[in-house]
Design a protein around this motif. Structure first.
Motif, short mmCIF file in Angstrom:
data_model
loop_
_atom_site.label_atom_id
_atom_site.label_comp_id
_atom_site.label_asym_id
_atom_site.label_seq_id
_atom_site.Cartn_x
_atom_site.Cartn_y
_atom_site.Cartn_z
N VAL A 163 5.91 68.17 6.84
CA VAL A 163 5.76 68.50 8.25
C VAL A 163 4.33 68.14 8.66
N LEU A 164 4.20 67.63 9.88
CA LEU A 164 2.88 67.29 10.42
C LEU A 164 2.52 68.29 11.51
N GLN A 165 1.32 68.85 11.43
CA GLN A 165 0.79 69.64 12.54
C GLN A 165 -0.08 68.71 13.37
N GLY A 166 0.36 68.41 14.58
CA GLY A 166 -0.35 67.47 15.42
C GLY A 166 -1.19 68.16 16.48
N THR A 167 -1.66 67.34 17.41
CA THR A 167 -2.47 67.83 18.52
C THR A 167 -1.80 67.45 19.83
N THR A 168 -2.49 67.69 20.92
CA THR A 168 -1.92 67.36 22.23
C THR A 168 -1.82 65.85 22.40
N ILE A 169 -0.94 65.45 23.29
CA ILE A 169 -0.73 64.04 23.58
C ILE A 169 -1.85 63.52 24.46
N ARG A 170 -2.10 62.23 24.39
CA ARG A 170 -3.02 61.61 25.34
C ARG A 170 -2.28 61.47 26.68
N HIS A 171 -2.83 62.07 27.70
CA HIS A 171 -2.20 62.04 29.02
C HIS A 171 -2.65 60.78 29.76
N GLU A 172 -1.73 59.85 29.87
CA GLU A 172 -2.03 58.56 30.47
C GLU A 172 -0.75 58.00 31.05
N LEU A 173 -0.80 57.55 32.30
CA LEU A 173 0.38 56.97 32.92
C LEU A 173 0.75 55.68 32.19
N PRO A 174 1.96 55.59 31.64
CA PRO A 174 2.30 54.40 30.86
C PRO A 174 2.62 53.19 31.74
N ILE A 175 2.57 52.02 31.13
CA ILE A 175 3.03 50.81 31.80
C ILE A 175 4.54 50.91 31.96
N SER A 176 5.03 50.68 33.16
CA SER A 176 6.47 50.79 33.39
C SER A 176 7.21 49.71 32.62
#
Length: 764
Positions: free
Chosen positions: A749-762
């Motif tokens: 199991v991986l304990q991760g962190t928050t996601i990078r908040h960035e509007l993705p390329i459509s």
């Protein structure tokens, strides 16, 4: 028994979206009574009426007859659900009917306004074309010349009905806990949010995405291609792995190493890169015959398939094997062929047993007896969403299954996204689809990882997967395995082609299903096939997956019995063409489109004005609309509807809309996405939420998908980082600190962190 047997549904709606809600209830065993008025349902006589109103009874109620209203009031006292369509209110049937409904404390009222509650920017009722124009969808469709494009089928109205049905059943699930009903409102705008979630996640300060990219769409490897033999193939290479593998197999490594791409395949869809990437990849496909390409691409594990016709698809062995082609005797229409029930509940299945009734066919039936009143000593329950208190594991990746998780979260469920330690491969592009869930990252290839999943599943009500049939069983995540850990578990398996049939085990994606199902060929007509810019099968299957979950949950709440359920993109593709594929003797031909289709009829069409576009949609039964347009001076005395194009072309949008309003003709401005996102009425209605990226730039994302009068969830949802909630979820599943530390240390199991908040390329 069917999952909704014993429920009583009063269907006061007309048209498409509202009747579709009633159809869902009827398909799963509810007693649905359609109330017909002396003025016929506008959809009466349309081929789709046979589908939208199947499994119902019909009673004719004349608002001018006191005896009829007394009957309707009695029925309202005994109903479990009341469906109100566009522009309709209980008060329209008189104070006695409204009072009876209000006295029924367990009644779930489902309201489907055409646009927003109490606010519609056109005269008249529901309209797919007007909704698409006002909601930004028609202006967002990929095209050759630019400008808005008319959809060949009323997909937004279908999604409106499907999603409203899911919300209604979720309110009934909540009623099994609280004993009380509520008002559920799903507007036409919220149907647009559900359908165009990706397009409506954008920065409105930036220029609108160019649409002059051709009918194949804006993704260089997830699209249509013409092959050397003139045949067409649709390819589903989506995500860095598949995109890179396809380019290398085609000998196009230079695209990946080009400094403008620099190994990041998502950059191929940027406006500056798209033309040259498309040219290179199209040339590679044009150099080989389709059979050779199918063998090559299939060998890479990438979904692909031919462009077929909708009749070929509807008659195919696969569609029949999954129960989506059925026949029923209809006294009015003869032998009718129509789509079946698109979601399968193995312990409480749906079925089609009764054709659509003629108006008033069941006059004289007794109204249902009144339901018991709510316990006055039991206070109302106010929770954040009708599914608050229920927990779901979502193991899906890419679009349809994660999006179903978002929608379940919107309804208040605690949804846990279980994904590989490397993360969902579509995480970056799929930012918007993964909101609202918590994430646990687990290596499910290891025995310890599978053991962890079983312990999590034991705390959950529903487990969803998006694997091909048989794969979950091999990994130990199927119903038979999970029921050992929780006897009343519900599982949902979402696959491309469903269970059974010759291609059941094949991988598939929306772009390929669009091609194989005939959606592309019928929209393109004699021109090039056209791909829908909306991931139409994905977004509709997400709503159907929610519907399957909540329907099974309601059945479990009543009976205590869990079950295995499944659905598929293939079944959805048939349902989304329900009026087009229905057959009976003498029916009118199904419509066929063409490149850059503006409309199928001069009175249901996009028109260009001096400063923009408008959409006009005259109801089919309005035979005096042209005369009224002449009366206000929009058309000359001798002009017919074909002259409307020239009349609008010489006018501003506002002036044309003002004249059309004076003539009582439904019309609206065609709006680009950026204008939709800035609409203050939509912001006030929480159609959108404002987010801020990690670099400080604001952007917009879809907001509230439904409104519940008593159990409303509020606030924006954000996507989790890979494994961000692993420790918390494992503790909730009963693992102690020592066990958690061990699986983390072993890499299970991986304990991760928050996601990078960035509007993705459509990607579309």
């Amino acid at each position: 028994m069917s999952a909704l047997a014993g429920l009583r549904v009063l269907d006061l709606s007309t048209g498409i979206a509202g009747p579709l809600v009633g159809m869902v209830f009827g398909d799963f065993g509810a007693d649905v009574v359609k109330i017909d008025a002396p003025v016929p349902d506008p959809a009466w006589g349309r081929p789709g009426y046979a589908v939208w109103n199947r499994n119902k009874r019909s009673v004719l109620v004349d608002p001018g007859r006191p005896a009829d209203l007394e009957w309707l009031a009695a029925a309202a006292r005994g109903a479990d659900v009341c469906i109100l369509g566009h522009g309709s209110r209980l008060a329209d049937w008189g104070p006695s009917v409204e009072a009876a409904a209000l006295a029924n404390a367990g009644l779930v009222v489902v309201h489907l306004p055409a646009y927003l509650p109490g606010s519609t920017p056109w005269s008249g009722g529901e309209s797919n074309g007007l909704l698409a124009a006002a909601g930004g969808q028609s202006a967002r469709q990929a095209s050759v010349t630019g400008g808005p494009v008319e959809s060949i089928s009323p997909h937004l109205l279908y999604i409106h009905g499907i999603w409203a049905a899911a919300c209604a059943v979720s309110a009934l699930v909540e009623r099994t806990v609280s004993g009380r009903g509520q008002v559920v409102t799903v507007s036409g705008v919220q149907a647009v949010l559900e359908a165009t979630v990706n397009a409506l996640s954008a920065d409105p300060s930036l220029p609108d995405t160019p649409t002059t990219v051709g009918p194949a769409g804006r993704h260089p490897t997830y699209r249509l291609f013409e092959c050397a033999d003139g045949a067409w193939i649709s390819v589903g290479a989506l995500g860095p792995k598949f995109e890179g593998n396809l380019l290398r197999a085609l000998g196009l490594d230079a695209v990946l190493t080009d400094p403008r791409i620099d190994g990041v395949t998502a950059r191929m869809s940027l406006p500056d890169n798209l033309p040259w990437c498309n040219a290179l990849i199209e040339a590679a496909f044009a150099a080989r015959p389709r059979a050779e390409l199918v063998e090559l691409i299939t060998g890479l594990g990438i979904p692909c398939g031919p462009v077929s016709s909708r009749d070929e698809w509807f008659d195919s062995e696969q569609v029949r094997a999954i129960g989506m082609h059925l026949e029923i005797e209809d006294p009015l229409r003869g032998r009718v062929e129509m789509p079946g029930v698109p979601i399968v509940l193995t312990a409480s299945p749906g079925s089609v047993t009764r054709p659509a009734p003629r108006p008033g066919e069941h006059d004289g039936i007794e109204p249902w007896p009144a339901r018991p009143t709510a316990d006055p000593e039991r206070p109302p329950r106010y929770v954040p969403g009708p599914l608050a208190g229920f927990r779901v594991v979502n193991m899906g990746t890419f679009v349809a299954s994660p999006y179903a998780g978002l929608l379940l979260s919107e309804l208040g469920a605690d949804v846990i996204k279980v994904e590989p330690c490397t993360g969902d491969p579509f995480r970056v592009s799929g930012y918007t689809f993964n909101r609202g869930m918590r994430s646990v990252a687990v290596d499910l290839s290891s025995p310890d990882g599978r053991s962890v999943l079983h312990r999590i599943a034991a705390t959950c009500d529903v487990v969803m997967d998006a694997m091909r049939p048989g794969v979950a069983a091999k990994l130990g995540f199927d119903y038979d395995s999970l029921v050992l850990h929780r006897p009343d578990i519900i599982t949902l398996s979402l696959s491309a082609y469903g269970e059974g049939g010759p291609v059941s085990a094949r991988p598939g994606v929306d772009m390929v299903i669009q091609a194989e199902s005939g959606m592309m060929s019928c929209w393109g007509g004699d021109d090039t096939p056209i791909a829908n810019t909306i991931a139409i099968n994905d977004v509709a299957t997400a709503a159907l997956s929610v519907l399957a979950c909540v329907t099974a949950l309601h059945h479990r709440q009543v009976t205590g019995v869990g079950q295995r359920t499944w659905d598929s993109l293939a079944a959805t593709s048939v349902l989304l063409q329900m009026e087009d594929v229905v057959r009976y003797p003498g029916r009118e031909p199904a419509p066929v489109g063409r490149q850059d289709l503006r409309g199928l009829h001069p009175l249901r069409c996009h028109y260009e004005a001096l400063d923009g576009w408008i959409y006009v949609d005259v109801p089919r039964d309005d035979h005096r609309a042209v005369d009224r347009m002449r009366d206000v001076g929009l058309l000359g005395v001798a002009d017919g509807p074909d002259a409307l194009r020239d009349a609008v072309a010489g006018s501003s949008v506002d002036a044309a809309l003002a004249l059309l309003a004076r003539a009582g003709v439904p019309a609206t401005r065609v709006r680009p996405v950026s204008e939709v996102l800035r609409d203050p009425r939509l912001l006030e209605a929480e159609a959108f939420h404002i987010r801020r990226s990690d670099d400080g730039r604001p952007f917009m994302m879809t907001g509230r998908y439904a409104d519940f009068s008593r159990t409303q969830r509020r606030g924006p949802m954000v996507p989790p980082g890979t494994g961000e909630h692993s420790r918390a979820v494992l503790a909730e599943a009963g693992l102690d600190e020592t066990e958690i530390d061990a699986v983390l240390a072993d890499g299970v199991v991986l304990q991760g962190t928050t996601i990078r908040h960035e509007l993705p390329i459509s990607y579309r």
